[in-house]
Design an enzyme around this catalytic site. Structure first.
Site, PDB file in Angstrom:
ATOM      1  N   CYS A  96     -11.465 -16.543 -22.004  1.00 50.03           N
ATOM      2  CA  CYS A  96     -11.668 -17.984 -22.030  1.00 50.03           C
ATOM      3  C   CYS A  96     -10.410 -18.658 -21.361  1.00 50.03           C
ATOM      4  CB  CYS A  96     -11.575 -18.177 -23.669  1.00 50.03           C
ATOM      5  SG  CYS A  96     -10.102 -18.028 -24.325  1.00 50.03           S
ATOM      6  N   HIS A 112       1.196 -16.963  -6.018  1.00 48.25           N
ATOM      7  CA  HIS A 112       0.480 -15.910  -6.693  1.00 48.25           C
ATOM      8  C   HIS A 112       0.439 -15.600  -8.347  1.00 48.25           C
ATOM      9  CE1 HIS A 112       0.097 -13.826  -2.416  1.00 48.25           C
ATOM     10  NE2 HIS A 112      -0.742 -14.788  -2.588  1.00 48.25           N
TER      11      HIS A 112
HETATM   12  N1  APR Z   1      14.770  -7.847   2.791  1.00 48.33           N
HETATM   13  C1  APR Z   1      13.993  -8.579   3.521  1.00 48.33           C
HETATM   14  N2  APR Z   1      12.556  -8.061   3.616  1.00 48.33           N
HETATM   15  C2  APR Z   1      12.337  -6.700   3.234  1.00 48.33           C
HETATM   16  C3  APR Z   1      13.478  -6.219   2.340  1.00 48.33           C
HETATM   17  C4  APR Z   1      14.628  -6.788   2.384  1.00 48.33           C
HETATM   18  N3  APR Z   1      15.857  -6.373   1.707  1.00 48.33           N
HETATM   19  N4  APR Z   1      13.007  -5.153   2.037  1.00 48.33           N
HETATM   20  C5  APR Z   1      11.613  -5.003   2.372  1.00 48.33           C
HETATM   21  N5  APR Z   1      11.293  -6.029   3.052  1.00 48.33           N
HETATM   22  C6  APR Z   1      10.169  -6.557   3.824  1.00 48.33           C
HETATM   23  C7  APR Z   1       9.357  -5.349   4.282  1.00 48.33           C
HETATM   24  O1  APR Z   1       9.702  -4.983   5.597  1.00 48.33           O
HETATM   25  C8  APR Z   1       7.929  -6.371   4.171  1.00 48.33           C
HETATM   26  O2  APR Z   1       7.577  -6.775   5.536  1.00 48.33           O
HETATM   27  O3  APR Z   1       9.330  -7.110   2.682  1.00 48.33           O
HETATM   28  C9  APR Z   1       7.862  -7.046   3.277  1.00 48.33           C
HETATM   29  C10 APR Z   1       7.278  -6.687   1.741  1.00 48.33           C
HETATM   30  O4  APR Z   1       5.938  -6.788   2.225  1.00 48.33           O
HETATM   31  P1  APR Z   1       4.848  -6.610   1.116  1.00 48.33           P
HETATM   32  O5  APR Z   1       5.115  -5.516  -0.069  1.00 48.33           O
HETATM   33  O6  APR Z   1       3.505  -6.692   1.918  1.00 48.33           O
HETATM   34  O7  APR Z   1       4.737  -8.018   0.100  1.00 48.33           O
HETATM   35  P2  APR Z   1       4.179  -9.475   0.409  1.00 48.33           P
HETATM   36  O8  APR Z   1       4.345  -9.776   1.661  1.00 48.33           O
HETATM   37  O9  APR Z   1       5.085 -10.438  -0.441  1.00 48.33           O
HETATM   38  O10 APR Z   1       2.890  -9.076   0.092  1.00 48.33           O
HETATM   39  C11 APR Z   1       2.110 -10.325  -0.256  1.00 48.33           C
HETATM   40  O11 APR Z   1       0.321  -9.230  -1.416  1.00 48.33           O
HETATM   41  O12 APR Z   1       0.542  -7.334  -2.551  1.00 48.33           O
HETATM   42  C12 APR Z   1       0.020  -8.763  -2.572  1.00 48.33           C
HETATM   43  O13 APR Z   1       0.015 -10.528  -4.235  1.00 48.33           O
HETATM   44  C13 APR Z   1       1.010  -9.499  -3.693  1.00 48.33           C
HETATM   45  O14 APR Z   1       2.427 -11.332  -3.020  1.00 48.33           O
HETATM   46  C14 APR Z   1       1.965 -10.046  -2.605  1.00 48.33           C
HETATM   47  C15 APR Z   1       1.071 -10.400  -1.358  1.00 48.33           C
END
Ligand code: APR
Length: 255
Positions: A129, A118
């Protein structure tokens, strides 16, 4: 699966893929994307900040949000999960880190050749550009009261400079996606750490790994539904990764 069963798989693995999401950086104090809209930003919807349309509609608001995130990352340190992942690379024949995160905490923990699906907060470019913006961005705190920041201008065409991240509705960088896919399809252990698994195409990677016979393990403090062939280690990324490393390779300090 227990950490001791998992340890056995890791000891025998030839190629491990570590796939991370925002949860891997949560313990460094970087809010997960869906928790990020707190404080100054609580009234905003991510869908209204993380799209090309949002940037075009209000460049200063969008740039201000990403600058706030970028400065939070600069002030943060890699946590025990980042460090354990970097250490794991020294212990298995091959390890590929594929991340959805736009921070550089894996690199700062010592991981090399990290695949950023990402993009990165640290590689701004012109929205018109595409030229990379190489002038340094500020590294000091943002004004308390200011969430809007006028983006810099491109030195080639005077267009606005945008964050180097992939927004909703945009394609993933082709080279990162194909490298991530190839690794998922060749590995024998696939660790999916701290991701909600709802944003595609990234969320396809664990399924591709599973389809090619890898052991797929999700590490997350919040349990979610998985298929009968996948595994779940329930707990924070740093705790689970440190104990997995200890269980697999014996006691050794991770710093
Ligand atoms: N350890 C492991 N997991 C954790 C912790 C922790 N300490 N704290 C929170 N989480 C978990 C949450 O339970 C959730 O499942 O991390 C996850 C975060 O989810 P999102 O915020 O949806 O993040 P992500 O999966 O990386 O999102 C994917 O979506 O928002 C867009 O482009 C952005 O890269 C991102 C993509």
């Amino acid at each position: 699966m227990t950490t001791s069963n998992m340890a056995q798989q890791l000891r025998e693995a030839k190629h491990v893929v570590v796939f991370t999401g925002a949860g891997a950086s949560a313990e460094s104090g970087i809010p997960t994307f869906r928790d990020a809209l707190t404080g100054l930003w609580e009234r905003f919807d991510p869908a209204h900040l993380a799209t090309p349309q949002a940037f075009r509609a209000d460049p200063s608001l969008c740039w201000g949000w990403y600058e706030w995130r970028r400065l939070k990352v600069i002030q943060a340190q890699p946590n025990g999960a980042h460090l354990a992942i970097a250490e794991l690379a020294n212990r298995v024949p091959k390890l590929t880190v594929v991340t959805q995160n736009v921070d550089d905490l894996h690199e700062r923990a010592g991981s090399r050749d990290v695949i950023h699906l990402h993009g990165s907060l640290h590689s701004p470019r012109c929205i018109d550009c595409g030229q990379a913006h190489t002038l340094p961005l500020p590294t000091d705190a943002l004004p308390e009261d200011g969430r809007r920041i006028e983006p810099p201008r491109c030195s080639a065409c005077n267009g606005y400079v945008r964050p180097g991240v992939v927004w909703f509705g945009e394609m993933l960088p082709e080279d990162a996606w194909s490298a991530g896919l190839a690794a998922a399809q060749k590995c024998d252990v696939f660790l999916s750490i701290g991701t909600s698994g709802i944003v595609y195409p990234a969320a396809e990677l664990p399924l591709r790994a599973l389809g090619h016979g890898a052991t797929v393990v999700h590490i997350n403090p919040v349990r979610f539904d998985i298929s009968g062939q996948e595994h779940f280690l329930e707990g924070p990324a740093s705790v689970m990764m440190q104990s997995l490393l200890r269980e697999t390779f014996g006691d050794h300090p991770i710093s």
